[in-house]
Design an enzyme around this catalytic site. Structure first.
Site, short mmCIF file in Angstrom:
data_model
loop_
_atom_site.label_atom_id
_atom_site.label_comp_id
_atom_site.label_asym_id
_atom_site.label_seq_id
_atom_site.Cartn_x
_atom_site.Cartn_y
_atom_site.Cartn_z
N LYS A 14 0.83 -1.22 0.00
CA LYS A 14 0.00 0.00 0.00
C LYS A 14 0.86 1.27 0.00
CE LYS A 14 -2.36 -1.03 3.80
NZ LYS A 14 -1.79 -2.36 4.20
N ARG A 89 -9.83 0.55 8.87
CA ARG A 89 -9.46 -0.83 9.22
C ARG A 89 -10.54 -1.51 10.05
NH1 ARG A 89 -3.48 0.18 8.85
NH2 ARG A 89 -2.35 -1.74 9.18
N ARG A 128 11.19 -6.33 5.04
CA ARG A 128 11.01 -4.90 5.32
C ARG A 128 11.52 -4.55 6.72
NH1 ARG A 128 5.06 -2.34 4.71
NH2 ARG A 128 4.77 -3.02 6.86
N ARG A 134 11.53 -1.14 11.39
CA ARG A 134 10.23 -1.15 12.08
C ARG A 134 10.13 -2.36 12.99
NH1 ARG A 134 5.01 -0.05 8.34
NH2 ARG A 134 4.04 -1.17 10.06
N ARG A 146 -0.84 -9.19 13.44
CA ARG A 146 -1.37 -8.18 12.51
C ARG A 146 -2.16 -8.82 11.37
NH1 ARG A 146 4.00 -5.71 11.13
NH2 ARG A 146 2.93 -4.26 9.74
#
Ligand code: AMP
Length: 190
Positions: A14, A89, A128, A134, A146
């Site tokens: 996204k 969400r 990532r 992160r 998640r």
């Protein structure tokens, strides 16, 4: 106005596609995840609160997220449109967004959903995590949480837009440029 909800599970792409779409269509990009992370970095009260949920892979409560999103929308009265990335969400967020946009005499034009299967998401998020630092992308337990939250709390948002005839699924695996072209083709169809 062109108001797009860019939807998809964590790691679907996204953020990458939003960056390209805002260039192409001159839209304002609102990523709730990015805004939370900026607040965490800045040490704000909102950041401290958000971090306690983000670190566990849980959603930040609706009233906090909706309030923040509303004030961000209000900061761009001249926008030609928005890309909502990572929002809504939950069904409550989707309803709140409709109400907010209605007050402004506009509405969501379409939901573009990047479809990527879970195994690929897990792989992408771990990669990532190494690059971005992160914390929520580095712990397989938080990643799974998640994905589970997405399947449980966020999935109903798909049905919400389907019922309005606004849902468009896009294959989210492949070359970034090809996925971008597929998104543009949907947008240009109107
Ligand atoms: P993201 O960058 O979109 O993957 O978001 C990172 C984290 O921020 C999520 O795992 C949630 O904890 C939180 N978050 C982002 N957007 C929302 C939202 N719309 N509602 C609740 N929590 C959110």
């Amino acid at each position: 106005m062109l108001n797009i909800v860019l939807f998809g599970p964590p790691g679907a792409g996204k953020g990458t596609q939003s960056a390209k779409l805002i260039d192409q269509y001159h839209l304002v990009h609102l990523s709730t995840g990015d805004i939370f992370r900026a607040n965490i970095k800045g040490g704000t009260e909102l950041g401290v609160l958000a971090k306690s949920f983000i670190d566990k892979g849980q959603l930040v409560p609706d009233e906090v997220t909706i309030g923040m999103l509303s004030s961000e929308v209000n900061k761009s009265p001249e926008a030609r449109g928005f890309i909502f990335d990572g929002f809504p969400r939950t069904s409550a967020q989707a309803e709140a967004l409709d109400t907010l946009l209605k007050e402004k005499g506009t509405s969501i034009s379409m939901m573009l959903a990047l479809e990527v299967e879970e195994e690929e998401l897990r792989k992408r998020l771990l990669i990532r995590g190494k690059d971005s630092g992160r914390a929520d992308d580095q712990d397989p337990v938080v990643i799974q949480k998640r994905i589970d939250v997405y399947n449980g709390e966020t999935m109903p948002v798909k049905a919400y837009y389907e019922a309005q005839g606004k849902y468009h699924g896009i294959q989210g695996i492949g070359e970034i440029e090809d996925i971008f072209k597929a998104l543009c083709a949907e947008i240009d169809k109107g």
